[in-house]
Design a protein around this motif. Sequence first.
Motif, PDB file in Angstrom:
ATOM      1  N   GLU A  11       0.834  -1.170   0.078  1.00  0.00           N
ATOM      2  CA  GLU A  11      -0.112   0.080  -0.113  1.00  0.00           C
ATOM      3  C   GLU A  11       0.886   1.391   0.121  1.00  0.00           C
ATOM      4  O   GLU A  11       0.326   2.201  -0.317  1.00  0.00           O
ATOM      5  CB  GLU A  11      -0.874  -0.039   1.066  1.00  0.00           C
ATOM      6  N   ARG A  25      -7.720   2.639   1.021  1.00  0.00           N
ATOM      7  CA  ARG A  25      -7.630   4.007   0.581  1.00  0.00           C
ATOM      8  C   ARG A  25      -7.810   4.950   1.894  1.00  0.00           C
ATOM      9  O   ARG A  25      -7.313   5.898   1.992  1.00  0.00           O
ATOM     10  CB  ARG A  25      -8.891   4.319  -0.427  1.00  0.00           C
ATOM     11  N   ILE A  52      -4.322   5.746   3.088  1.00  0.00           N
ATOM     12  CA  ILE A  52      -3.401   6.356   2.171  1.00  0.00           C
ATOM     13  C   ILE A  52      -2.629   7.422   3.232  1.00  0.00           C
ATOM     14  O   ILE A  52      -1.403   7.287   3.127  1.00  0.00           O
ATOM     15  CB  ILE A  52      -4.158   6.922   1.232  1.00  0.00           C
TER      16      ILE A  52
END
Length: 283
Positions: free
Chosen positions: A213, A245, A248
């Motif tokens: 990631e 997400r 992030i």
Amino acid sequence: MRERIGRLLGTRVENLDDLGSSHSWTLHRASLADGREVFVKAAPDQAGVFAAEAAGLRWLAEAGPGTPVPEVLGADDLLLVLPWLPSAPAGAEAAERLGRELAALHTGARPEAYGAPWEGFIADLPLDNTLDDRDWPRWYAERRLEPFLRRAARHLSADDVRLVERVMADIERLAGPPEPPSRIHGDLWSGNIMWSDGRALLIDPAAHAGHRETDLAMMALFGTPLLDRVLSAYDEAAPPADGWRARIPLHQLHPLLVHLALFGGSYRSPVVEAARGALAAGA
């Protein structure tokens, strides 16, 4: 420099053009007597930076055929030589190919531990690549966040420092599902993606075994062209864990601390926002 390039490559340098500088090294395009053109990074003394970059590119290439990295033609303490890559606009097919190739890089030939068997650098700052077979969250906090928080602390308030320390203290809860080590580029912002001849190649790595990631988050940090297509193709090939997400900001916190250490206070607000975002995602 011409003689040194010639010795590394076993041929004469016919022409050498200066292309400017980046960090503490200079950039050049060399035409060789055997007809090749090459890209050269040079510096008076890089104390391992070029060796680390060369080792990282070669190690990423070991993930398997089609790994999107250039061949290392030669490297020593003063020079790194790569093929000359003619630039081209980013295209949809190349973006989708990058997504598939990045997924293959991340999920193939997985290492057994986080880190790397060489001294690391990001830009020209040292990067702790000590191999560690513990889970990723503590490794990330101790090897990536804490050292660069110390480097960047002079640009942060006491409250800002405590905010990042809260992320580090709660890292196991914030990091999401356990993830085995992946071969990652480690500095995958848009400037380190070279679009050339129908594909994208990854250059200037801070390669190590890390969390996949991290590369996806880094591509989102400074606006990679056609990122939606890259991520869609990646997701088809090797879907990231649910909720990636939202994580992030956690993965962007390290590169933002690096930028704060390198470039100063203009990166304070992004660091604070990333720390808050990382904590909010785990709320």
